[in-house]
Structure formats: C-alpha cells, structure tokens
Design an enzyme around this catalytic site. Structure first.
Site, mmCIF file in Angstrom:
data_model
loop_
_atom_site.group_PDB
_atom_site.id
_atom_site.type_symbol
_atom_site.label_atom_id
_atom_site.label_comp_id
_atom_site.label_asym_id
_atom_site.label_seq_id
_atom_site.Cartn_x
_atom_site.Cartn_y
_atom_site.Cartn_z
ATOM 1 N N GLY A 118 0.824 -1.189 0.000
ATOM 2 C CA GLY A 118 0.000 0.000 0.000
ATOM 3 C C GLY A 118 0.861 1.243 0.000
ATOM 4 N N TYR B 156 -11.775 4.689 -9.353
ATOM 5 C CA TYR B 156 -11.202 5.148 -8.081
ATOM 6 C C TYR B 156 -11.098 6.666 -7.997
ATOM 7 C CZ TYR B 156 -9.281 0.341 -7.965
ATOM 8 O OH TYR B 156 -9.104 -1.011 -7.986
ATOM 9 N N CYS C 4 -19.559 4.025 -24.373
ATOM 10 C CA CYS C 4 -20.877 4.646 -24.431
ATOM 11 C C CYS C 4 -21.568 4.707 -23.073
ATOM 12 C CB CYS C 4 -21.728 3.966 -25.485
ATOM 13 S SG CYS C 4 -21.150 4.476 -27.100
ATOM 14 N N GLU C 5 -20.958 5.405 -22.173
ATOM 15 C CA GLU C 5 -21.535 5.903 -20.938
ATOM 16 C C GLU C 5 -20.501 6.893 -20.416
ATOM 17 O OE1 GLU C 5 -21.103 3.435 -17.245
ATOM 18 O OE2 GLU C 5 -21.098 1.820 -18.720
HETATM 19 C C1 LIG Z 1 -3.130 -5.548 -3.841
HETATM 20 C C2 LIG Z 1 -2.277 -6.178 -2.831
HETATM 21 C C3 LIG Z 1 -0.969 -5.718 -2.643
HETATM 22 C C4 LIG Z 1 -0.361 -4.575 -3.416
HETATM 23 O O1 LIG Z 1 -0.906 -3.347 -3.124
HETATM 24 P P1 LIG Z 1 -0.272 -2.042 -3.793
HETATM 25 O O2 LIG Z 1 -1.087 -0.931 -3.262
HETATM 26 O O3 LIG Z 1 -0.375 -2.182 -5.264
HETATM 27 O O4 LIG Z 1 1.151 -1.971 -3.370
HETATM 28 C C5 LIG Z 1 -0.194 -6.376 -1.711
HETATM 29 N N1 LIG Z 1 -0.672 -7.410 -0.984
HETATM 30 C C6 LIG Z 1 -1.928 -7.875 -1.160
HETATM 31 C C7 LIG Z 1 -2.380 -9.039 -0.353
HETATM 32 C C8 LIG Z 1 -2.769 -7.279 -2.068
HETATM 33 O O5 LIG Z 1 -4.016 -7.740 -2.220
#
Ligand SMILES: *Cc1c(COP(=O)(O)O)cnc(C)c1O
Length: 402
Positions: free
Chosen positions: A222, A306, A332-333
C-alpha cells in the site's frame, strides 16, 4: 538509465506499434526495487511483488531478475509466477474468499500459503496438520488507504482474520498442530502515513509470542506513489529505519529474529507505465472543450473507478498554448479520464500520454463495448519489444460458441 521516457521515445513507440499502447520502462522498475532494498537494508527484508498490479509474464521475469519474490492472489497468478521462473518458496499465495480446493492446489504446487479466514484455517489444519507451513492474514483493524474501495483493514473489511479472534486462531493451531510460519497484514493501498505500517508491526510483534514457529512478519503493501505533480510518496527510508529499530527491540525482548516482508505492487510498477492514446476528436460544447481519445475506461479504469488522477501530457504539441480540456474516452456511458485539465493545445491526431499507468492499468482492462485491448511494449536498455499484441477482432469471439 532510469530517466523517464522522452516525448520522442514515446512518439517512436507509438509510430512503431500504434496506439492506444501501454509502454513500460524496465529501468524505472529496477530503480524502484533497488530503492526499497536500500531503504530496508538495516534488517533482513524481502519484497514480494504483488503481481495483480501488472502480470505480463515478461514483467514477471524482469522483476524476478531483480531478485524480488512474488505475491499472488489467484492460483493462476501462482502458475504464471512458476512459468516466469520464480522458485516455489519465492511465491506467496494470498487469496481471499477462495474455496479450499484452490488452497490445496497451491499446496500441491509447493508455494507458500497465506490463510485469510477461520474456516479455511481450520480446514487447513485438519488436512495438513503441521506438515505444511502456513501464514495467517490478520486484520489489525487499522484504517488506512487512499479510498474506501482499496482500504482493507477497517472493521467492515472482508480481509483477514480479526485480531480479536486471536484466541480462536490459537485454538485451531494447538488442536491441529499447525506450523505457523508467518503473520501477515495488508491494510490498503496508497498509504502515505508510515505510522500505519509501524502500528501494524506493533500489533504483529504484540501477538508474535503466541506463535512458537514464527519466522516472519509480512506487512503487505500500500505504499503510496505520486500521481499529481505535488504528491508525496511513502517515505520508505524513514520507514526502513523505524522498522529496523522496532525489530531490534523485539529481538532483544524475545530473543527471536523475524524477517520482515513487504508486497509492493503499485510502488514497483506504477511509474514505469506510459499509456499512449490519440486525440480522435476535439469537440466544443456550450460549456466544455472535450478531447475524445481512441481509448476508454475499458483500457484504463482507474479514473472512473477510483477517481484517480493521472498526469497527462500532449507529446505531439508540448509547447502549445495552455488550454482547458475534459479528456474523455469512447465508451458509451460517462467515461472521463480527466476534468478541467490544463494541457498544451490539443489538435486532432495529437498523441497524449497518461503517466503512472503501469499499475492496475492494462491489468484491469476489458473488452467492454466490444473494443479491443491494446498492445503492451517493454523498453529495456533502450530496446522496445512487443510483450503483448493488441487484440484482433477474432479475439472477441474466441470463447464464444457460435
Ligand atoms: C493488492 C495487494 C498488494 C499490493 O498493493 P499495492 O497498493 O499495489 O502496493 C499487496 N498485498 C496484497 C495481499 C494485495 O491484495
């Protein structure tokens, strides 16, 4: 070497391979990976590339070559990883909501397995006992992430086994003699605040003593990457230093060493991706100037899905006078890539580039509106190579029974 592509390089790629086109910059992936390795060098750390971000096998092979391991969320990603040459112990299978047969298949393939519900943990224990090591995905209930849809640690999340169910986990582990090798968490995407990872680590260290076979703690990913010009990314150097400190304290207190793992997806492959499209039509309405491009959310869904921001450049007219546009796709939306964006004047047939399109770009593409998926090109050492051809009409009928 890892300098972004110049407009000329991108125009050359579009001239050779056509548009729309995804172009990936190998050395930018390497630079991101090496930065992570450097940031976490004070403590034994491994990086499992979360391949759901971009799973073209050539990208997987390249990332394997850098020394990374692989995080997979479906059995098919596991199989792609094996095809790409990852060793079995370099592959971690972290599924959610799959049936036990899929987990059993991962065991038969010999890869590492991460379990995300009490039900599956119990079945796993009853089937394999202590004969096959396992990791457990914990939900630490830390709220994080750039967007509710990509936030996975909150109280309503379907992911992981709640930290409040620790006693139940222990009961299963004890009864079935499970060998719990790792504890895992992943609280969402686009997390800039390093305290989220540190709090998570704290929670994990806090329960580590309950698991005598533990070798590792996996903090998921993340990591935030910059999309806008003034965006900040997750400060991995500070995080690396703080993780090392926390790990050292833990080692002192418990006299145990634990590896730390991460699962970066976006962090490794967002920046490397350039999505080139062509302006088909410039349409002035009473209120807006639309640029209609030869693509749509079927190729890059992040803005619609998102509300994400992708920087856009007009590589055909970079020095043109600035004007305000709404950039739209041909689905087409409502299909808007960018609202009220200031761009160098866009003329019909100009090539535009969406930046930071490597992660969750091509990977989330579809054939909606019976449109064809674009080609993908990898440029390594300045040499462009087609790594996926564009769909042709026959691909639309491929699985249909006529
Ligand atoms: C999606 C995911 C990631 C990667 O997340 P990023 O935000 O792309 O770095 C890592 N671990 C798991 C289990 C995920 O589902």
């Amino acid at each position: 070497m890892s300098q972004p592509f110049t407009d000329q390089q991108l125009i050359a790629a579009a001239t050779e391979f056509g548009s729309p086109l995804y172009v990936y910059h190998a050395e930018q992936i390497a630079a991101r990976y090496n930065k992570l390795v450097d940031a976490f060098k004070a403590h034994p750390t491994k990086f499992f590339y979360a391949c759901k971000a971009l799973s073209n096998i050539n990208i997987l092979r390249y990332i394997k070559g850098l020394g990374a391991s692989l995080d997979c969320v479906s059995i098919n990603e596991v199989k792609l990883g094996i095809m790409a040459g990852f060793q079995k112990d370099q592959i971690l299978f972290t599924p959610n909501g799959v049936d036990f047969a899929e987990i059993a298949e991962a065991v038969s393939l010999g890869v590492r397995v991460n379990i995300d519900s009490i039900s599956m943990l119990e079945q796993f224990g009853n089937t394999y006992g202590g004969s096959y090591p396992v990791c457990i995905r914990i939900n630490p209930h830390i709220v994080a992430g750039g967007n509710y849809k990509i936030s996975t640690g909150h109280i309503d999340s379907k992911f992981g086994i709640s930290i409040h169910q620790l006693r139940h986990i222990e009961r299963i582990v004890k009864t079935t003699c499970l060998h719990v090798q790792g504890l895992h968490m992943h609280t969402g995407s686009e997390i800039k605040d390093i305290d989220v990872f540190l709090q998570g680590l704290d929670v994990m260290f806090g329960i580590a003593a309950h698991f005598k076979d533990l070798d590792l703690i996996d903090l998921g990913s993340g990591f935030k990457v910059p999309y806008k010009e003034d965006d900040q990314e997750t400060d991995v150097y500070t995080l690396g230093a703080r993780v090392a400190e926390a790990a050292m304290e833990f080692e002192k207190e418990y006299n145990r060493k634990l590896e730390i793992w991460f699962e970066p997806g976006k962090y490794l492959v967002s920046e490397c991706g350039y999505f080139i499209v062509k302006a088909n039509v410039v349409k002035q309405t009473t209120a807006t100037v639309f640029v209609g491009v030869n693509s749509g959310f079927n190729h890059l869904i992040r803005p619609m899905f998102y509300d994400s921001y992708h920087r856009i450049s007009n590589i055909s007219n970079p020095d043109g006078p600035r004007r305000i546009y709404t950039v739209v796709g041909n689905i087409c939306e409502t299909d808007t890539f960018a609202w009220d964006r200031v761009l160098p004047e866009v003329r019909e047939n100009d090539l535009l580039v969406f930046h930071n399109a490597g992660a969750y770009g091509f990977e989330m593409s579809s054939n909606f509106n019976s449109r064809l998926k674009p080609a993908e090109v990898l440029i390594e050492n300045g040499i462009a190579r087609l790594i996926r051809r564009a769909d042709v009409f026959e691909d639309l009928l491929h699985n249909q029974v006529v």
